[in-house]
Design a protein around this motif. Sequence first.
Motif, PDB file in Angstrom:
ATOM      1  N   UNK A 469      36.372  35.373  33.589  1.00 11.47           N
ATOM      2  CA  UNK A 469      35.248  36.548  33.567  1.00 11.47           C
ATOM      3  C   UNK A 469      35.725  37.290  34.495  1.00 11.47           C
ATOM      4  N   UNK A 470      36.118  37.166  35.743  1.00 14.41           N
ATOM      5  CA  UNK A 470      36.400  38.160  36.660  1.00 14.41           C
ATOM      6  C   UNK A 470      35.793  38.328  37.863  1.00 14.41           C
ATOM      7  N   UNK A 471      34.657  37.975  37.965  1.00 16.56           N
ATOM      8  CA  UNK A 471      34.040  37.644  39.109  1.00 16.56           C
ATOM      9  C   UNK A 471      33.105  38.711  39.732  1.00 16.56           C
ATOM     10  N   UNK A 472      33.318  40.226  38.645  1.00 15.17           N
ATOM     11  CA  UNK A 472      32.519  41.074  39.047  1.00 15.17           C
ATOM     12  C   UNK A 472      31.101  41.176  38.815  1.00 15.17           C
ATOM     13  N   UNK A 473      30.306  42.139  39.265  1.00 13.07           N
ATOM     14  CA  UNK A 473      28.856  42.228  39.202  1.00 13.07           C
ATOM     15  C   UNK A 473      28.524  43.890  38.975  1.00 13.07           C
ATOM     16  N   UNK A 474      27.753  43.935  38.099  1.00 18.11           N
ATOM     17  CA  UNK A 474      27.418  45.334  37.833  1.00 18.11           C
ATOM     18  C   UNK A 474      26.013  45.581  37.353  1.00 18.11           C
ATOM     19  N   UNK A 475      25.353  46.398  37.272  1.00 18.06           N
ATOM     20  CA  UNK A 475      23.993  46.672  36.834  1.00 18.06           C
ATOM     21  C   UNK A 475      22.935  46.540  38.000  1.00 18.06           C
ATOM     22  N   UNK A 476      22.117  45.555  37.643  1.00 25.38           N
ATOM     23  CA  UNK A 476      20.957  45.468  38.611  1.00 25.38           C
ATOM     24  C   UNK A 476      21.155  44.662  39.914  1.00 25.38           C
TER      25      UNK A 476
END
Length: 511
Positions: A469-476
Motif C-alpha cells: 500500500x506504500x506506507x504513506x499517511x495523509x489527512x488527519x
Amino acid sequence: MKSLLEKLGIQENNRGSCFGTDGWISNDGGSLIISTNPTNGEIIGTVETASSKSYEHILSKASTSFINWREKPAPQRGQLIRDLGNALRENLEPLGELISLEMGKIAPEGIGEVQEMIDICDFAVGLSRQLYGLTMHSERPGHRMYEQWHPIGPVGVITAFNFPGAPWAWNAAIAAVCGDTIVWKPSEITPLTAVAIQNITNQVMTEHETSGIFNLLVGNGPSIGQTLVQDKRIPLISFTGSISTGRKVSKQVAARLGRSILELGGNNAIIVTQDADIDLTVQAVLFGAVGTTGQRCTTTRRLIAHSSIVDELINRVMGEYANVTIGDPLDTNVLMGPMVNEEAVNNMVKAVQRAQDSGGTLLYGGKRLPELGPLFVEPAIIRMPEQIPLVCEETFAPILYIMDYEKLDDAINIHNSVPQGLSSAIFTSNINTAENFLSVGGSDCGIANVNIGTSGAEIGGAFGGEKDTGGGRESGSDAWKGYMRRQTVTINWTNNLPLSQGIKFTGKEKS
Ligand code: UN1
C-alpha cells in the motif's frame, strides 16, 4: 445537466491548466480529454491537456507563489482554508452531483466525498494554529534545543478517478496551511470534477487577493504525471493510485532523492468471529463490498468468517445483495452505479472466471448487465476454499471472496497473507479477540477497525497503509509533518563552546 455544469463553471470545452481566476492557460499543442458519463456513455465535456509550455508556466507560478505564501503566518493561511471549506459547503450538492455524473458513485456518496473535503478543511484550519515542534533538553549547559517546521515547497498531488475530490483535499488543505503550494494532476478519467474544484479554489484565492497556491495540470499520467514526478522543483509527490504505478513513482522520486507519500492498493478483509453481531456485520459488508461499486481502495474484498457462522452469514449477505438496486447513480433508490470503464468491467469478469477455474464457487452475481448499459455489473460473492493467488490481488471491482477459519490465529494469518496492508476489520463481541486483532501480532494494516467495516474512514485519523500500500499517511493526526521540513535548532547563549558527547577539541592541551 447543463445548469449543474454552469453552476460549477464547467463549459463544453475547458482548459486544463490553471493557477488562479485569470490563470487558465490556453494550451498550444495540448490534446483533448473527453469526459463521459459512465452511466450512459454521453459526453459531459472536454478538457485540454497541458502542453509542455503550460506545464512550465504552472510550475514557475507554483514556485514563485510559494516564496510569498510561506511567509504568511500559518493561522492566516488557515483563514484561506476556512473560506475554501465554506465555498465547498456552498457547492456541496452540485459538486457531489458532478462527482456522481463523471465517476459513477451514487449521489449520497458523491455528496459524502464533498463532505470529506469540507471536513479536512475544518481540520486544517485548526491545525494552522497547531504546527507544533518539540523542545529538548540540551546536554550542554546554557544551550537550548528545539525543532521547528518549515514549509517544504510546491507539492505535486496525483489523484485517482475513484475519489476525484477528497484525496486532493486531504493533501491540498493540509499542505496549504503548512505553507506549501500545490500542483494537482487529477485522473484523466475525472478532469471535469478537477476543473470544478479549481474554479472553487480560484474564487477563494481571488477573495484573498492571491493566486498560484492551488494549481491544476490536467494531462495523461505517462506525460504530465511523469514530468511532475521527475521534476526537482517538486520536493514532495503525493500519489494515490495503483501499486504498479506507485512503484514507478516511488523509484523515480527516490532517484532524485525527493519525498513521496504513497497511497496505493488495498486488499481489505473483515474477520467475522463466532460471537459477532451478525446484523451489524451484514450492514458493514454491504457498504464495504458494494459501496462505490467496489472501487474504493478501502473496499471490503475478503470476508474471513468462523466456520460455525459462515453459512448463516453468506445467506444473510446474499439476501442483502438481492435488494441492491443497480442503475443510474443519481436515482435515489439506486445503491450501486456503473463501473468506471470497459477495462474495469473486463478485469472483473476475468477475475470471476479465474476464481471459478481455481476452485471457487460463484454464489452470487458477477455478470454484466447489458440491459442497463455496458458498464453495469452485478456484485459478485465467491466462496473460496483457500486464499489462492488471485484473492491476494486487488481487482478493483465489487467482488467479495469468502473464506472460513477455525482458530483466530488462522484468521489473522489469512488476513495478513496478502501483499497489501491498507484497511482491516474484525466483528466480535469478545474484548480479548478484539484486542488480539489490534495487538502487534494482529492486523498488519494501516487502519484496523472493530465492529466497523473497512471503508469510510474519518478524516481525523492518518489515512494510508503498509506493505504494497506504500506506507504513506495523509489527512488527519500528524500526517501534516509529511508536508513540512523539520529543522532542529540548537542555540548557545553562553560564552563557552562545549562540544556534545564531551569531546575536547581545543588544541591547547598539547602545549
Ligand atoms: C480511496 O478509495 O482512495 O475510507 C479513498 C474511505 C474514504 C476514502 C477512500 N474515506 O473509504
